[in-house]
Design an enzyme around this catalytic site. Structure first.
Site, PDB file in Angstrom:
ATOM      1  N   GLU A 150     -22.352  92.727   7.608  1.00  0.00           N
ATOM      2  CA  GLU A 150     -23.380  93.344   6.778  1.00  0.00           C
ATOM      3  C   GLU A 150     -24.454  92.366   6.322  1.00  0.00           C
ATOM      4  O   GLU A 150     -25.518  92.772   5.865  1.00  0.00           O
ATOM      5  CB  GLU A 150     -22.738  94.005   5.541  1.00  0.00           C
ATOM      6  CG  GLU A 150     -22.057  93.070   4.569  1.00  0.00           C
ATOM      7  CD  GLU A 150     -20.658  92.673   5.023  1.00  0.00           C
ATOM      8  OE1 GLU A 150     -20.040  91.851   4.347  1.00  0.00           O
ATOM      9  OE2 GLU A 150     -20.189  93.201   6.061  1.00  0.00           O
ATOM     10  N   ASP A 168     -56.530  77.618  28.140  1.00  0.00           N
ATOM     11  CA  ASP A 168     -57.836  77.226  28.652  1.00  0.00           C
ATOM     12  C   ASP A 168     -57.976  75.709  28.535  1.00  0.00           C
ATOM     13  O   ASP A 168     -57.178  75.056  27.856  1.00  0.00           O
ATOM     14  CB  ASP A 168     -58.934  77.950  27.856  1.00  0.00           C
ATOM     15  CG  ASP A 168     -60.292  77.867  28.535  1.00  0.00           C
ATOM     16  OD1 ASP A 168     -60.363  77.338  29.657  1.00  0.00           O
ATOM     17  OD2 ASP A 168     -61.273  78.323  27.943  1.00  0.00           O
ATOM     18  N   ASP A 219     -59.277  81.511  22.724  1.00  0.00           N
ATOM     19  CA  ASP A 219     -60.075  81.782  21.525  1.00  0.00           C
ATOM     20  C   ASP A 219     -61.333  82.587  21.805  1.00  0.00           C
ATOM     21  O   ASP A 219     -62.105  82.866  20.894  1.00  0.00           O
ATOM     22  CB  ASP A 219     -60.464  80.470  20.839  1.00  0.00           C
ATOM     23  CG  ASP A 219     -61.343  79.590  21.722  1.00  0.00           C
ATOM     24  OD1 ASP A 219     -61.542  79.935  22.908  1.00  0.00           O
ATOM     25  OD2 ASP A 219     -61.840  78.556  21.227  1.00  0.00           O
ATOM     26  N   ASP A 238     -60.527  85.960  26.637  1.00  0.00           N
ATOM     27  CA  ASP A 238     -59.089  85.680  26.578  1.00  0.00           C
ATOM     28  C   ASP A 238     -58.279  86.842  26.013  1.00  0.00           C
ATOM     29  O   ASP A 238     -57.049  86.832  26.085  1.00  0.00           O
ATOM     30  CB  ASP A 238     -58.824  84.439  25.716  1.00  0.00           C
ATOM     31  CG  ASP A 238     -59.423  83.175  26.302  1.00  0.00           C
ATOM     32  OD1 ASP A 238     -59.359  83.026  27.540  1.00  0.00           O
ATOM     33  OD2 ASP A 238     -59.964  82.357  25.541  1.00  0.00           O
ATOM     34  N   ASN A 259      -9.755  87.282  14.066  1.00  0.00           N
ATOM     35  CA  ASN A 259      -9.050  87.956  12.975  1.00  0.00           C
ATOM     36  C   ASN A 259      -8.341  89.211  13.460  1.00  0.00           C
ATOM     37  O   ASN A 259      -7.197  89.489  13.077  1.00  0.00           O
ATOM     38  CB  ASN A 259     -10.040  88.319  11.860  1.00  0.00           C
ATOM     39  CG  ASN A 259     -10.474  87.106  11.065  1.00  0.00           C
ATOM     40  OD1 ASN A 259      -9.864  86.042  11.163  1.00  0.00           O
ATOM     41  ND2 ASN A 259     -11.543  87.248  10.302  1.00  0.00           N
ATOM     42  N   ASN A 318     -13.495  88.902   2.676  1.00  0.00           N
ATOM     43  CA  ASN A 318     -14.772  89.173   3.327  1.00  0.00           C
ATOM     44  C   ASN A 318     -15.946  88.968   2.369  1.00  0.00           C
ATOM     45  O   ASN A 318     -17.011  88.460   2.757  1.00  0.00           O
ATOM     46  CB  ASN A 318     -14.777  90.596   3.871  1.00  0.00           C
ATOM     47  CG  ASN A 318     -15.890  90.816   4.877  1.00  0.00           C
ATOM     48  OD1 ASN A 318     -16.051  90.035   5.811  1.00  0.00           O
ATOM     49  ND2 ASN A 318     -16.654  91.876   4.694  1.00  0.00           N
ATOM     50  N   ASP A 361     -18.917  86.305   2.886  1.00  0.00           N
ATOM     51  CA  ASP A 361     -20.329  86.693   2.899  1.00  0.00           C
ATOM     52  C   ASP A 361     -21.165  85.786   2.000  1.00  0.00           C
ATOM     53  O   ASP A 361     -22.284  85.396   2.346  1.00  0.00           O
ATOM     54  CB  ASP A 361     -20.485  88.147   2.445  1.00  0.00           C
ATOM     55  CG  ASP A 361     -20.089  89.128   3.538  1.00  0.00           C
ATOM     56  OD1 ASP A 361     -19.985  88.710   4.702  1.00  0.00           O
ATOM     57  OD2 ASP A 361     -19.881  90.312   3.207  1.00  0.00           O
TER      58      ASP A 361
END
Length: 902
Positions: free
Chosen positions: A335, A377, A645, A649, A713, A738, A742
């Site tokens: 999560e 370029d 630029d 382009d 696990n 858990n 986290d």
């Protein structure tokens, strides 16, 4: 990050609209216009405006030829609002909060929480709610911060419009550069090549104005816009030749126009409103995240029922087995992934800004790090972008003031897109000579530059009855429209002998690294009316002006750094192949065999793709040539960046995986780009690429850790469930474990990255993730099983009466091994010795490990159904963790030698 399509809409809408909403076949003659995704009332309004003459326009929008004053601007803004699209308006905080909550993992956890609550397992429901709340709030905070940071960065490179405004009480007007969102209906706007159309406009002055409307109509060729319609009975607003629409851009020519619609009232704004209600097509980064997310969710959906069946069958208590399986499902849900992704990208964008790299779209950071080919370029990238007029000669190579004066008149009187060549020409003539030329010659007309002709002309007059057309442009294009040559003050035909002489002189200049521009002229009898491109014919070639743009000192080191980083540089230029090759040699880049634009036109896609793979220098290219090369390189599986630029382009910038432009670029180039460099330098670009790879590496750490840890696990749970007479861990323990895990991951975006992880381009590869799970997941399972044996045989926790001791022992080992895997997986080196994590990650790891060990000894232990572990347990704990880290390090060595370590 997951569903927030509106933040990217404005920059990507012009790419997507032609394909998704408004591309249609040419309308049959006489067929009425169907407005499709826009209201009929808007279509009728546009047609009415197109039919107005200039006086009606001023009356309709309460405007004047001298522009609006401050009070009129405020009145118009109060009535019509700001010139922003619906997709650009910030979301209300509650909508943003809902979007942060509404990701697959939170929805899944919510369903599991509801099941827990329904089964009266209130503690489990509370823990799940806490996990969802932490994930959502962290994601919300990080997204809000990243939005503010992105808005601040984009404001540094925002586009502007040139507007005529009354600036004082005396009614004096002045052209001003203002942000696009400040435009109001009635404003008078000036347009020139390279400008984005900032709102819906009605043209009232125009000189060879051509506008690219592909973003609205799908037309590949620019269309001309005029003051008085040549087809007054139009039924399709998009085909009205007196209207310009927001989201399109000027290809060539100049114009003045009145704003008649802004923001959501524009044609583009109406389409944006429809698109913002739809789910946008995900980009490569989003597809990669989605594939990884679904892989983890599928794994959870498959393994949870297996855990339920095994525990229910072996223990006989299906209700307890269901609660345990539910907790396993929660433990397998990553999560924190949305928060990790958002915060990592946001931190990367802020760090890139300190490297003079502005990220317009956060998702572009991953493509930046994945880029393996950079097309760029020559001018301003390899060279200093400080062009100097080196010489001015006649066709034989002798210095000629006549040629210089012709070039000066052309540059001085043109009103289109002035480039560095024009600036160099204007600076190359002394003030006295320039004043004399301006007094003698008056401008009559001009034929603006475009990238199809690659030349531009001005018409001037010294006497009333004679006009003189002066044309300046690329040598080959000038020769194409010339029939004579001024040679030793005589006018002679342009025959093959003279053509060979011209080629020898210009090639010599090109080999010296000089860019050659030809100058031609033509005397005409005075006439009324506009001059057109057809008048550029039967010209007399006067001579050449040659410019020097020396290479940057930083270019060679930057090219070496890019090569060391696994990036191949290819030069795509419209300049002469001889000049480009000379510059490449000067900066240490081997140009190899040069391919020119005329060669490309004769090749099919497969032939050109094969050629592009091995070619370094492409010269004499048109905008479509550049786009085609970039597209074919992408088709070959490369992640292609394009740096440009100019207006020429823009097609390639849109076609590239990552478009890169600079702060001083034309509007359309900056709008098409994903990344803006505040300094036009390959060294800045290389630093940005490295930061992009560092950002991606931190995201990948969490995904690898989560995938391998979850796999291990579940395997441990399956083994324990099959052989133990009680649950190896209570659902409550899995949830707490858990939650603590986290919390330890929050600091990952701030972690350091090893140098070898940023030396090569990095990409999403779900297949590598699956292989990684299979290699590293079972390692934790091995030591989990050893922990089971320890608690069973050494501490004799073999009956349901002693299960609390067993569960407490595995709780501590499981939490500590899960937390340490962060440090094992984050580097291919030896953790803590050869590679040390950043202090926030070290601090979070230490806090969680201390909390995990302390819980069985705390006053909460009874409530959590844990018990204090004997002191003799801790030497075994150290041995198990040391063995786990040692085996993981050995497998890392084997894995990285065989498959690499991304």
């Amino acid at each position: 990050m997951w569903k927030n399509i509106t933040r990217q809409l404005f920059a990507q809408l012009s790419r997507r609209l032609p394909r998704r909403l408004v591309q249609r076949d040419p309308m049959p003659e006489g067929k009425a216009f169907a407005s499709g995704p826009v209201p009929d009332s808007l279509a009728r309004h546009c047609l009415n405006v197109a039919a107005m003459d200039e006086h009606e326009i001023w009356r309709a929008f309460n405007s004047h030829p001298e522009g609006l004053n401050a009070m009129e601007v405020e009145d118009q803004r109060e009535q019509y609002g700001t010139n922003t699209l619906p997709a650009q308006k910030p979301l209300p905080w509650w909508v943003h909060l809902w979007l942060c909550y509404r990701n697959p993992f939170n929805l899944l956890l919510t369903a599991l929480g509801i099941i827990s609550y329904s089964s009266e397992d209130l503690f489990a429901a509370g823990v799940i709610a806490l996990m969802v709340g932490i994930s959502t709030l962290l994601n919300f905070i990080q997204e809000a911060r990243s939005t503010r940071a992105a808005d601040a960065l984009k404001a540094m490179v925002s586009n502007t419009a040139t507007v005529l405004r009354v600036v004082n009480d005396r009614g004096e007007s002045r052209w001003c550069e203002i942000p696009l969102d400040q435009l109001v209906p009635g404003d008078v706007v000036k347009l020139s090549a390279g400008d984005m159309i900032p709102a819906d406009l009605r043209v009232f002055q125009a000189r060879d104005l051509f506008v690219a409307q592909a973003s609205l109509t799908g037309e590949s060729l620019p269309v001309e816009k005029v003051v008085r319609s040549r087809e007054p009975q139009q039924s399709n607003p998009l085909e009205c030749d007196t209207l310009c629409f927001m989201g399109t851009n000027v290809v060539s020519g100049t114009a003045q126009a009145v704003v008649f619609a802004t923001g959501e009232k524009t044609w583009f704004g109406q389409l944006a409103g429809r698109v913002s209600e739809q789910v946008s097509e995900p980009n490569a980064f989003q597809k990669g995240i989605s594939r990884v997310s679904m892989l983890l969710i599928r794994f959870m959906l498959v393994m949870t029922p297996v855990v339920l069946l095994i525990n229910g069958y072996t223990k006989g208590d299906w209700w307890e087995a269901a609660l345990f399986a539910l907790s396993v499902a929660v433990g397998l849900t990553p999560e924190m992934l949305p928060m990790i992704v958002t915060s990592t990208l946001a931190r990367g964008a802020v760090k890139l800004s300190k490297q003079k790299v502005i990220v317009k779209h956060l998702d572009a950071i991953q493509n930046f790090g994945a880029m393996d080919i950079l097309c760029t370029d020559k001018t301003g990238t390899l060279t200093q972008d400080k062009i100097v007029l080196e010489n001015h000669t006649d066709v034989s190579g002798k210095p000629s003031e006549r040629v210089l004066h012709c070039a000066w008149l052309n540059s001085h009187y043109q009103t289109g897109l002035k480039n560095l060549l024009d600036t160099a020409v204007l600076e190359g003539v002394g003030q006295d000579a320039a004043r004399s030329l301006a007094e003698r010659w008056q401008k009559v007309d001009e034929i603006p530059f475009d990238f199809e002709r690659r030349r531009m002309s001005v018409v001037v007059a010294e006497q009333e009855h004679i006009h003189r057309l002066i044309c300046k442009g690329a040598l080959q294009e000038i020769l194409r429209v010339s029939t004579q040559v001024r040679y030793n003050d005589d006018i002679v035909p342009l025959d093959d002998t003279m053509l060979r002489r011209i080629t020898r002189v210009t090639d010599t200049l090109n080999r010296q690294g000089l860019r050659v521009v030809a100058v031609a002229s033509k005397t005409l009898p005075a006439r009324e009316g506009d001059y057109q491109r057809i008048d550029e014919s039967d010209l007399i070639l006067e001579g050449y002006i040659a410019f020097l743009d020396p290479p940057k000192e930083s270019t060679a080191p930057a090219l070496n750094a890019l090569k060391a980083s696994g990036i191949t540089v290819k030069i795509l230029t419209g300049d002469s192949e001889l000049v480009a090759a000379k510059v490449c040699h000067d900066v240490g880049l081997d140009p190899g065999e040069v391919v020119i634009g005329s060669d490309i036109e004769r090749l099919g896609d497969d032939e050109l793709a094969q050629l592009a793979r091995h070619t370094t220098l492409f010269a004499r290219l048109t905008p479509l040539h550049k786009e085609r090369i970039v597209t074919l390189l992408k088709r070959e599986g490369h992640v292609v960046g394009f740096m440009g630029d100019g207006i020429n382009d823009a097609p390639a910038l849109r076609a590239a995986d990552i478009g890169i432009s600079v702060e001083g670029a034309v509007d359309i180039a900056r709008e098409a780009a994903d990344i803006i460099l505040l300094e036009k330098s390959l060294m800045v670009l290389e630093a940005g690429v490295i930061e992009g790879r560092r950002t991606f590496a931190n995201m990948l750490k969490y995904i690898k850790m989560t995938a391998s840890s979850n796999f291990g696990n579940v395997f441990s749970v399956l083994v324990a469930s099959a052989f133990l007479p009680f649950l190896p861990m209570l659902p409550l323990h899995l949830l707490i474990q858990n939650l603590l895990y986290d919390v330890s991951q929050v600091a990952i975006p701030f972690d350091n990255v090893d140098d070898e992880q940023i030396q090569k381009p990095q990409r999403w590869n779900p297949r590598d993730l699956g292989r990684f799970m299979l290699f590293f997941g079972p390692i934790s399972s091995i030591f989990d099983i050893l922990t089971f044996c320890l608690m069973w045989f050494v501490f004799h926790a073999t009956t349901p009466e002693h299960q609390t001791l067993f569960q407490s022992g595995w709780f501590v080992v499981g939490l500590l091994s899960q937390t340490l895997i962060v440090h094992m997986i984050r580097t291919r080196r030896i953790p803590f010795i050869q590679s040390r994590a950043a202090w926030p990650l070290l601090a979070m790891t230490l806090v969680v490990m201390v909390a995990g060990i302390a819980l069985p000894f705390s006053p909460l232990a009874g409530y959590l159904q844990l018990q204090a572990l004997p002191l003799s347990y801790f030497p075994w704990l150290v041995a198990i963790l040391a063995g786990y880290m040692t085996l993981t390090q050995l497998v890392k060595g084997f894995y990285s030698r065989r498959y690499g370590w991304q």
